[in-house]
Motif scaffolding. Structure first.
Motif, PDB file in Angstrom:
ATOM      1  N   THR A   1       0.825  -1.203   0.000  1.00  0.00           N
ATOM      2  CA  THR A   1       0.000   0.000   0.000  1.00  0.00           C
ATOM      3  C   THR A   1       0.861   1.256   0.000  1.00  0.00           C
ATOM      4  OG1 THR A   1      -1.743  -1.155   1.177  1.00  0.00           O
ATOM      5  CG2 THR A   1      -1.814   1.227   1.234  1.00  0.00           C
ATOM      6  N   GLU A   2       1.909   1.265   0.807  1.00  0.00           N
ATOM      7  CA  GLU A   2       2.796   2.433   0.837  1.00  0.00           C
ATOM      8  C   GLU A   2       3.446   2.661  -0.519  1.00  0.00           C
ATOM      9  OE1 GLU A   2       5.555   2.420   4.102  1.00  0.00           O
ATOM     10  OE2 GLU A   2       3.986   1.793   5.504  1.00  0.00           O
ATOM     11  N   GLN A   3       3.858   1.588  -1.155  1.00  0.00           N
ATOM     12  CA  GLN A   3       4.471   1.730  -2.471  1.00  0.00           C
ATOM     13  C   GLN A   3       3.442   2.198  -3.497  1.00  0.00           C
ATOM     14  OE1 GLN A   3       6.458  -1.909  -3.439  1.00  0.00           O
ATOM     15  NE2 GLN A   3       8.358  -1.227  -2.471  1.00  0.00           N
TER      16      GLN A   3
ATOM     17  N   PRO B   1     -10.124   0.171  -2.982  1.00  0.00           N
ATOM     18  CA  PRO B   1      -9.921   0.870  -4.263  1.00  0.00           C
ATOM     19  C   PRO B   1     -10.599   2.239  -4.290  1.00  0.00           C
ATOM     20  CG  PRO B   1     -11.459  -0.947  -4.541  1.00  0.00           C
ATOM     21  CD  PRO B   1     -10.929  -1.034  -3.141  1.00  0.00           C
ATOM     22  N   ALA B   2     -11.658   2.420  -3.511  1.00  0.00           N
ATOM     23  CA  ALA B   2     -12.337   3.725  -3.485  1.00  0.00           C
ATOM     24  C   ALA B   2     -11.413   4.799  -2.918  1.00  0.00           C
ATOM     25  CB  ALA B   2     -13.620   3.635  -2.666  1.00  0.00           C
ATOM     26  N   LEU B   3     -10.630   4.443  -1.905  1.00  0.00           N
ATOM     27  CA  LEU B   3      -9.696   5.409  -1.327  1.00  0.00           C
ATOM     28  C   LEU B   3      -8.602   5.780  -2.323  1.00  0.00           C
ATOM     29  CD1 LEU B   3      -9.339   4.068   2.328  1.00  0.00           C
ATOM     30  CD2 LEU B   3     -10.509   6.149   1.580  1.00  0.00           C
ATOM     31  N   LEU B   4      -8.119   4.799  -3.068  1.00  0.00           N
ATOM     32  CA  LEU B   4      -7.105   5.092  -4.085  1.00  0.00           C
ATOM     33  C   LEU B   4      -7.673   6.014  -5.164  1.00  0.00           C
ATOM     34  CD1 LEU B   4      -5.462   1.571  -4.449  1.00  0.00           C
ATOM     35  CD2 LEU B   4      -4.426   3.626  -3.498  1.00  0.00           C
ATOM     36  N   LYS B   5      -8.913   5.763  -5.545  1.00  0.00           N
ATOM     37  CA  LYS B   5      -9.551   6.609  -6.546  1.00  0.00           C
ATOM     38  C   LYS B   5      -9.735   8.028  -6.001  1.00  0.00           C
ATOM     39  CE  LYS B   5     -13.519   6.798  -9.610  1.00  0.00           C
ATOM     40  NZ  LYS B   5     -14.748   6.140 -10.048  1.00  0.00           N
ATOM     41  N   MET B   6     -10.124   8.144  -4.732  1.00  0.00           N
ATOM     42  CA  MET B   6     -10.287   9.460  -4.113  1.00  0.00           C
ATOM     43  C   MET B   6      -8.960  10.212  -4.085  1.00  0.00           C
ATOM     44  SD  MET B   6     -12.904   8.565  -0.999  1.00  0.00           S
ATOM     45  CE  MET B   6     -12.503  10.030  -0.095  1.00  0.00           C
ATOM     46  N   LEU B   7      -7.875   9.502  -3.765  1.00  0.00           N
ATOM     47  CA  LEU B   7      -6.558  10.134  -3.729  1.00  0.00           C
ATOM     48  C   LEU B   7      -6.179  10.669  -5.105  1.00  0.00           C
ATOM     49  CD1 LEU B   7      -4.072  10.789  -2.006  1.00  0.00           C
ATOM     50  CD2 LEU B   7      -3.159   8.543  -2.636  1.00  0.00           C
ATOM     51  N   LYS B   8      -6.421   9.871  -6.114  1.00  0.00           N
ATOM     52  CA  LYS B   8      -6.128  10.295  -7.484  1.00  0.00           C
ATOM     53  C   LYS B   8      -6.961  11.521  -7.851  1.00  0.00           C
ATOM     54  CE  LYS B   8      -6.123   8.613 -12.199  1.00  0.00           C
ATOM     55  NZ  LYS B   8      -7.318   8.642 -13.008  1.00  0.00           N
ATOM     56  N   GLN B   9      -8.229  11.549  -7.456  1.00  0.00           N
ATOM     57  CA  GLN B   9      -9.096  12.684  -7.762  1.00  0.00           C
ATOM     58  C   GLN B   9      -8.632  13.953  -7.042  1.00  0.00           C
ATOM     59  OE1 GLN B   9     -12.903  11.042  -6.690  1.00  0.00           O
ATOM     60  NE2 GLN B   9     -13.348  10.410  -8.780  1.00  0.00           N
ATOM     61  N   VAL B  10      -8.186  13.820  -5.803  1.00  0.00           N
ATOM     62  CA  VAL B  10      -7.698  14.990  -5.064  1.00  0.00           C
ATOM     63  C   VAL B  10      -6.468  15.569  -5.752  1.00  0.00           C
ATOM     64  CG1 VAL B  10      -6.568  15.694  -2.910  1.00  0.00           C
ATOM     65  CG2 VAL B  10      -8.679  14.382  -2.828  1.00  0.00           C
ATOM     66  N   TYR B  11      -5.566  14.696  -6.184  1.00  0.00           N
ATOM     67  CA  TYR B  11      -4.378  15.182  -6.890  1.00  0.00           C
ATOM     68  C   TYR B  11      -4.763  15.874  -8.201  1.00  0.00           C
ATOM     69  CZ  TYR B  11      -1.260  12.696  -3.709  1.00  0.00           C
ATOM     70  OH  TYR B  11      -0.576  12.263  -2.615  1.00  0.00           O
ATOM     71  N   GLN B  12      -5.711  15.298  -8.931  1.00  0.00           N
ATOM     72  CA  GLN B  12      -6.137  15.899 -10.184  1.00  0.00           C
ATOM     73  C   GLN B  12      -6.816  17.242  -9.941  1.00  0.00           C
ATOM     74  OE1 GLN B  12      -5.295  14.656 -13.271  1.00  0.00           O
ATOM     75  NE2 GLN B  12      -5.948  16.705 -13.866  1.00  0.00           N
ATOM     76  N   GLN B  13      -7.566  17.355  -8.848  1.00  0.00           N
ATOM     77  CA  GLN B  13      -8.195  18.637  -8.503  1.00  0.00           C
ATOM     78  C   GLN B  13      -7.142  19.713  -8.251  1.00  0.00           C
ATOM     79  OE1 GLN B  13     -10.735  17.787  -5.172  1.00  0.00           O
ATOM     80  NE2 GLN B  13     -12.430  17.098  -6.455  1.00  0.00           N
ATOM     81  N   GLN B  14      -6.042  19.332  -7.624  1.00  0.00           N
ATOM     82  CA  GLN B  14      -4.964  20.301  -7.402  1.00  0.00           C
ATOM     83  C   GLN B  14      -4.411  20.815  -8.733  1.00  0.00           C
ATOM     84  OE1 GLN B  14      -2.051  18.276  -4.953  1.00  0.00           O
ATOM     85  NE2 GLN B  14      -2.651  19.491  -3.182  1.00  0.00           N
ATOM     86  N   ILE B  15      -4.132  19.896  -9.632  1.00  0.00           N
ATOM     87  CA  ILE B  15      -3.584  20.268 -10.940  1.00  0.00           C
ATOM     88  C   ILE B  15      -4.574  21.175 -11.672  1.00  0.00           C
ATOM     89  CG2 ILE B  15      -2.834  19.382 -13.192  1.00  0.00           C
ATOM     90  CD1 ILE B  15      -0.928  18.730 -10.804  1.00  0.00           C
ATOM     91  N   ASP B  16      -5.850  20.775 -11.680  1.00  0.00           N
ATOM     92  CA  ASP B  16      -6.870  21.575 -12.362  1.00  0.00           C
ATOM     93  C   ASP B  16      -7.000  22.959 -11.744  1.00  0.00           C
ATOM     94  OD1 ASP B  16      -7.342  19.398 -13.989  1.00  0.00           O
ATOM     95  OD2 ASP B  16      -9.151  18.749 -12.928  1.00  0.00           O
TER      96      ASP B  16
ATOM     97  N   GLU C   1      -5.216   2.121   7.194  1.00  0.00           N
ATOM     98  CA  GLU C   1      -6.198   1.295   7.899  1.00  0.00           C
ATOM     99  C   GLU C   1      -6.858   0.280   6.966  1.00  0.00           C
ATOM    100  OE1 GLU C   1      -6.784   1.430  11.227  1.00  0.00           O
ATOM    101  OE2 GLU C   1      -5.147   2.882  11.305  1.00  0.00           O
ATOM    102  N   GLU C   2      -7.123   0.706   5.736  1.00  0.00           N
ATOM    103  CA  GLU C   2      -7.774  -0.152   4.746  1.00  0.00           C
ATOM    104  C   GLU C   2      -6.924  -0.182   3.476  1.00  0.00           C
ATOM    105  OE1 GLU C   2     -12.042   0.291   4.124  1.00  0.00           O
ATOM    106  OE2 GLU C   2     -12.009   1.772   5.744  1.00  0.00           O
ATOM    107  N   PRO C   3      -5.858  -0.965   3.469  1.00  0.00           N
ATOM    108  CA  PRO C   3      -4.917  -0.921   2.343  1.00  0.00           C
ATOM    109  C   PRO C   3      -5.493  -1.417   1.012  1.00  0.00           C
ATOM    110  CG  PRO C   3      -4.257  -2.572   3.946  1.00  0.00           C
ATOM    111  CD  PRO C   3      -5.412  -1.858   4.524  1.00  0.00           C
ATOM    112  N   ASP C   4      -6.513  -2.226   1.040  1.00  0.00           N
ATOM    113  CA  ASP C   4      -7.040  -2.781  -0.209  1.00  0.00           C
ATOM    114  C   ASP C   4      -8.332  -2.102  -0.656  1.00  0.00           C
ATOM    115  OD1 ASP C   4      -4.966  -4.632  -0.426  1.00  0.00           O
ATOM    116  OD2 ASP C   4      -5.986  -6.042   0.903  1.00  0.00           O
TER     117      ASP C   4
END
Length: 162
Positions: free
Chosen positions: A77-79, A134-149, A129-132
């Protein structure tokens, strides 16, 4: 006035209108300037599009590699979070550097970027807490994209481009 009289009056008024309207000034210099400006800025937008696509392909490839790799729990998960975060952080730094000398449209955009950074940190904690999840990973990606936008919109709004 009856409907028929109104129609006749309307037809007479339309017939009296001039067929062609001339602008009050010559518009070609502005059109020429806009076309030249668009050609000058075209390579930059293509460059950013290429970099964004390259970052996306890089992330997809790294996600695939990590999926086949047989690492355990937290390390994986960290990687995965690191692989997801690094391209966005690099792109964010490039954008900030390229827009350093341009005025921003709002004063509080840096506060908004910081709030998105805080949201990303909270999502990363939740991923521990919940390494597997996928919704959290998607949320993280969306937050990063919001920053860029956000950074792009504040410094190069769509209404300025033709």
């Amino acid at each position: 006035m009856s409907n028929k009289e109104f129609e006749q009056q309307l037809q007479r008024s339309v017939a009296q209108l001039t067929k062609e309207i001339q602008p009050q000034r010559d518009l070609w210099p502005g059109i020429e300037h806009a076309l030249n400006h668009e050609q000058d800025s075209q390579p930059k937008s293509n460059s950013w599009a290429f970099q964004s696509m390259a970052a996306a392909f890089l992330m997809i490839g790294l996600f695939g590699w990590l999926g086949f790799n047989q690492m355990q729990g937290g390390d994986r998960t960290e990687q995965l979070v690191t692989v997801l975060s690094e391209p966005y952080q690099q792109q964010k730094q490039r954008l900030l550097a390229s827009y350093a000398n341009q005025p921003a449209l709002t004063d509080n955009w840096q506060q908004q970027v910081q709030e998105l950074d805080d949201a990303a940190a909270a999502i990363k904690l939740a991923l521990k807490e919940e390494p597997d999840n996928p919704a959290l990973l998607k949320m993280l990606k969306q937050v990063y994209q919001q920053q860029i936008d956000l950074i792009e919109r504040v410094h190069a709004p769509a209404w300025q481009t033709i």
